[in-house]
Structure formats: structure tokens, C-alpha cells
Design an enzyme around this catalytic site. Structure first.
Site, PDB file in Angstrom:
ATOM      1  CD  GLN A   1     -99.609 120.030   1.706  1.00 39.03           C
ATOM      2  OE1 GLN A   1     -98.388 119.904   1.877  1.00 39.03           O
ATOM      3  NE2 GLN A   1    -100.292 121.014   2.266  1.00 39.03           N
TER       4      GLN A   1
ATOM      5  CE  LYS B   1     -67.331 101.189  -1.562  1.00 35.45           C
ATOM      6  NZ  LYS B   1     -68.085 100.678  -2.721  1.00 35.45           N
TER       7      LYS B   1
ATOM      8  NE  ARG C   1     -85.425 130.968   2.870  1.00 35.30           N
ATOM      9  CZ  ARG C   1     -85.351 131.100   4.186  1.00 35.30           C
ATOM     10  NH1 ARG C   1     -84.382 131.813   4.731  1.00 35.30           N
ATOM     11  NH2 ARG C   1     -86.235 130.505   4.973  1.00 35.30           N
TER      12      ARG C   1
ATOM     13  N   GLY D   1     -93.120 131.534  15.298  1.00 34.73           N
ATOM     14  CA  GLY D   1     -94.443 131.707  15.886  1.00 34.73           C
ATOM     15  C   GLY D   1     -94.340 131.799  17.391  1.00 34.73           C
TER      16      GLY D   1
ATOM     17  CB  ALA E   1     -95.194 118.689   1.186  1.00 42.09           C
ATOM     18  N   GLY E   2     -92.393 120.649   1.291  1.00 40.39           N
ATOM     19  CA  GLY E   2     -91.959 121.966   0.829  1.00 40.39           C
ATOM     20  C   GLY E   2     -90.920 121.916  -0.281  1.00 40.39           C
TER      21      GLY E   2
ATOM     22  CE1 TYR F   1     -62.351 103.042  -2.191  1.00 39.90           C
ATOM     23  CE2 TYR F   1     -61.851 101.293  -3.755  1.00 39.90           C
ATOM     24  CZ  TYR F   1     -62.772 102.019  -3.030  1.00 39.90           C
ATOM     25  OH  TYR F   1     -64.108 101.744  -3.131  1.00 39.90           O
TER      26      TYR F   1
ATOM     27  CG  ASN G   1     -85.807 127.040   5.922  1.00 39.59           C
ATOM     28  OD1 ASN G   1     -86.634 126.273   5.439  1.00 39.59           O
ATOM     29  ND2 ASN G   1     -85.884 127.459   7.176  1.00 39.59           N
TER      30      ASN G   1
ATOM     31  CG  ASN H   1     -64.509  98.030  -5.456  1.00 39.21           C
ATOM     32  OD1 ASN H   1     -63.932  98.948  -6.026  1.00 39.21           O
ATOM     33  ND2 ASN H   1     -65.396  98.241  -4.506  1.00 39.21           N
TER      34      ASN H   1
END
Length: 422
Positions: free
Chosen positions: A76, A320, A15, A143, A10-11, A335, A230, A355
Site C-alpha cells: 500500500q 535452546k 508511538r 469507532g 502497513a502502519g 547451557y 500502539n 556450539n
């Protein structure tokens, strides 16, 4: 007993300096959140995952719903800390009995193997709550794990730690395993009397200790696995860490990589033994490369690529979303996209599959069958099929299907003007 996971995503990721959600940033074409969800699913033990969303919830939800059938998002709002985030899932798990794993959505290096070892440790200890920990020489910003004997007694955040607690080198790795029916009541009793004024997930440890529950900490073997993203600097660092691990895996499995410092290979790429990867190769997405292939130098595989044994993808060739069968060569300046190419095909320098229709935004397929030869500087305008052992003259623009063993040319007759230079 069933196991569910909760993933914190949720953050805002301030930064990162980006308009994009932090967990939707990519490494080798896969999102950070995708790595965590894939690791959870690869354990073979997790039934359902609940992704906590907040910042840019719509885009994260769209990603989850599009790619993961056994995952759903839970909003949240407002965002009042990690403990509050997990509490958002309580209604979803009202009657659930079993274990819940809690992880962070910005740790793309976490592996299924580590999660499995963590769960096994939790069960062997008959633990009610287990935290994953790590030992760091410099534990700043983490922590701290507080133990009483072998058992876990608390986690103290850096901002709330005493000087003595700050000297502890065992830190919280941010991953938890809970016996849900025993720990769930904690989330309605958390308090926000801390430096941040938030409801810390870490406070469930002291709550569990007060309740007389069995609490433990599992020490992680490889600290890099909990490296959190972060910033864009962290993203670059994590990419290097992941690449180093991936390259070592391939080397151990018999792949020859000429220059490990300039080769980049996605975690989801399989490579057979005795394939040689030359310098300055970049491979993203999910791919399968067979044995005895040669890739590069300066080649780019962009995902959804299958190369069978003995294929050569050479200098400045991009591939690809294509399948190329055995012993086919595309050696220079080519390609290949949205294509199916047979075995024993030779694709000349400067060839491209055209393509994409930029008016309709559609992509069509190109099919080249076994033994065909595509002359240099050709354009294959999809949808188109080149038959078996057909030959395409150099400089041809192919807009119609070419029959087996036929020669296709769209080249103007060559003219000679004598004495022109004079």
C-alpha cells in the site's frame, strides 16, 4: 465456499518509538503479525492470507515469505487509510467468490476459536457483511457501532461522532467478514470526506446498508482479544495478558506453577500434567515439555526445546533448540544448545555446549547418548558425540567423540606444594 484473509500491517507505529516495524515487535519470541497469522491458520478454514504492507515493507515481506507458505504481501503506497489498504487486494481477488476476513496485524491476542465463532455467526445470519464488536464501559477512541434494530447500520469514528453517538458503549473491534463478490464494489466508491481525509474501511457498512445488503455485528466475548499494540506500554500490557491466559490454561491442565507472578510461558509451549514450574522461569518460542518434569527456579527455555517425561532443568539453566529424553537432569548453571541428549543423563554444574563458531557463524550439534555422566565445569565443543554410559571428568574440554562407557579427561595432574601458604 473458500475463505481468504486480509491482514492490515502497513502502519508506521510512530508511538512505538522504534526503527522496527510495529508488527515485527515480539512477545515471547513471536512477532505480533505471527500471532495473527497463526490464529488465522489454526481456524482450519482460511485458504490464503494477504498482508498489506507499507512502512518497512521489505522486512515485513521477508518475514511473511520465510514463515508462511499460504500468505503473501501486498504493498500500500501511499497509505490513504484502512479502506484504501483493503482495496489494494482487489486485483488479487478479482475473480474470487467466497468470504474474506479482515483483521489487524497488531492484535496478537486474537484466537482461532473467536475467529471461528465469528465466521459461524456470519454464516448463520446469512450475512453479507459482519463486523466484530465489543462492549466497553469506556469506549473512548473506538469507532461506535450504530444499530438499526438488531442489524448494523453504520460505524462512526470517534473524531466524527456526535455527543449522542459517543455515549454508545458498543464499539468496532476491527475485524470484518465479507461476502467478497457483494462488497468488493464498495472499495472503488469510498470517499475521504472525514476529519482525517482518509478512506475508512468502516464506510463499507453504510455503503452496504444503502445497497440493501444484510449487515450484522458479532459481540466479542473477551475484549482482551482485540487489544491493539500502539506503544511499548501496550506491548508490555499485552504480554501480561497473554501470559495470564497461558498460565491459567496450564493450571487447568494439571501443571503445577509455584508462582504465577514470576513465571512467563509462551503461548506455543505444551506442558504435560504434574510438571512443576518453579519461580522465575522464562519460556519463549515453541516448546514441548512432558509429564512430571521440574523446571527452575531461574531457568530459561529459549524455543525449539523438547523435554520428555521426568526431565529436570534446574537453577540458572538455559536450554535452546534441543531435545532431552526422559529422566535426564541438568540441575545447575548449565547451557544446552543445539543438542540431542539421551535418557538418564546427568549433566553436572557449570557444563556448557560450545556450539557456535564466531568465525564461520555456524552452529554445530552436540549429542550425548543414554546414561552418560558429564562432570561439573565441562565444555563440550561441537560437533561432538558422547557415547552411551560414558563419563566425562570434571573440568574436561571435550573436542573429540567419546566412546561408549569410556572416561574422558583433559585435566592437568594435580600438584601439591607443601608449606606453600607458610
Amino acid at each position: 465456499m473458500s475463505i481468504n484473509s486480509i491482514i492490515l500491517a502497513a502502519g508506521k507505529g510512530t508511538r512505538m518509538k522504534s526503527e522496527k516495524s510495529k508488527v515485527l515487535h515480539e512477545i515471547f519470541g513471536k512477532t505480533l503479525l505471527g500471532y495473527v497469522l497463526d490464529a488465522v491458520n489454526k481456524t482450519g478454514k482460511i485458504d490464503n492470507s494477504y498482508v498489506i504492507v507499507g512502512h518497512q515493507a521489505e522486512s515485513v515481506t521477508e518475514f511473511v515469505e520465510k514463515n508462511y507458505e499460504n500468505a503473501k504481501t501486498v504493498l500500500q503506497s501511499p497509505q490513504l487509510g484502512t479502506g484504501h489498504a483493503v482495496s489494494m487486494v482487489c486485483p488479487e481477488l478479482e475473480n474470487f467468490k467466497g468470504e474474506v476476513i479482515i483483521l489487524c496485524g497488531d492484535t496478537p491476542l486474537i484466537s482461532a476459536e473467536t475467529i471461528n465463532k465469528f465466521i459461524d455467526f456470519h454464516k448463520e445470519k446469512k450475512s453479507d457483511l459482519t463486523v466484530m464488536s465489543a462492549i466497553f464501559d469506556n469506549p473512548t477512541n473506538y469507532g461506535r457501532i450504530i444499530r438499526k434494530g438488531e442489524n448494523l447500520s453504520a460505524i462512526v469514528e470517534e473524531k466524527d461522532a456526535t455527543l449522542e453517538q459517543k455515549s454508545i458503549k458498543e464499539v468496532n473491534a476491527g475485524i470484518y467478514c465479507l461476502v467478497w463478490e457483494k462488497i468488493k464494489p464498495a472499495f472503488s466508491q469510498l470517499k475521504s470526506n472525514n476529519a482525517q481525509g482518509e478512506y475508512y474501511l468502516t464506510d463499507i457498512i453504510s455503503w452496504a446498508v444503502q445497497e440493501g445488503l444484510n449487515t450484522n455485528a458479532y459481540i466479542l466475548e473477551d475484549n482482551e482479544e482485540i487489544f491493539g499494540i500502539n506503544s511499548k506500554t501496550h506491548l508490555a500490557q499485552a504480554t501480561k495478558m497473554m501470559n495470564r491466559k497461558t498460565i491459567q490454561k496450564h493450571l487447568d491442565n494439571g501443571v503445577q506453577i509455584v508462582d504465577i507472578d514470576t513465571t512467563w510461558i509462551s503461548q506455543d509451549t505444551e506442558i504435560g500434567a504434574d510438571t512443576m514450574i518453579f519461580p522465575n522461569v522464562y519460556i519463549t518460542g515453541k516448546n514441548k515439555i512432558g509429564k512430571n518434569c521440574k523446571i527452575g527456579p531461574f531457568a530459561h527455555l529459549r524455543g525449539d526445546v523438547i523435554l520428555e517425561d521426568g526431565v529436570k532443568i534446574g537453577n540458572f539453566v538455559e536450554v535452546k533448540k534441543s531435545k532431552i529424553k526422559s529422566n535426564t537432569n541438568a540441575c545447575h548453571l548449565t547451557y544446552i544448545g543445539d543438542s540431542e541428549i539421551g535418557s538418564g543423563v546427568n549433566i553436572g554444574a557449570g557444563t556448557i555446549t560450545a556450539n557456535y563458531n564466531h568465525f564461520t557463524k555456524e552452529k554445530k550439534n552436540t549429542i550425548i547418548e543414554d546414561g552418560a555422566s558429564i562432570g561439573s565445569n565441562s565444555v563440550l565443543v561441537a560437533p561432538v558425540k558422547v557415547g552411551k554410559s560414558a563419563s566425562i571428568g570434571a573440568g574436561t574440554v571435550v573436542t573429540k567423540d567419546v566412546n561408549d562407557k569410556a572416561l574422558s579427561l583433559t585435566r592437568a595432574p594435580q600438584r601439591m606444594i607443601e608449606n606453600y601458604v607458610k
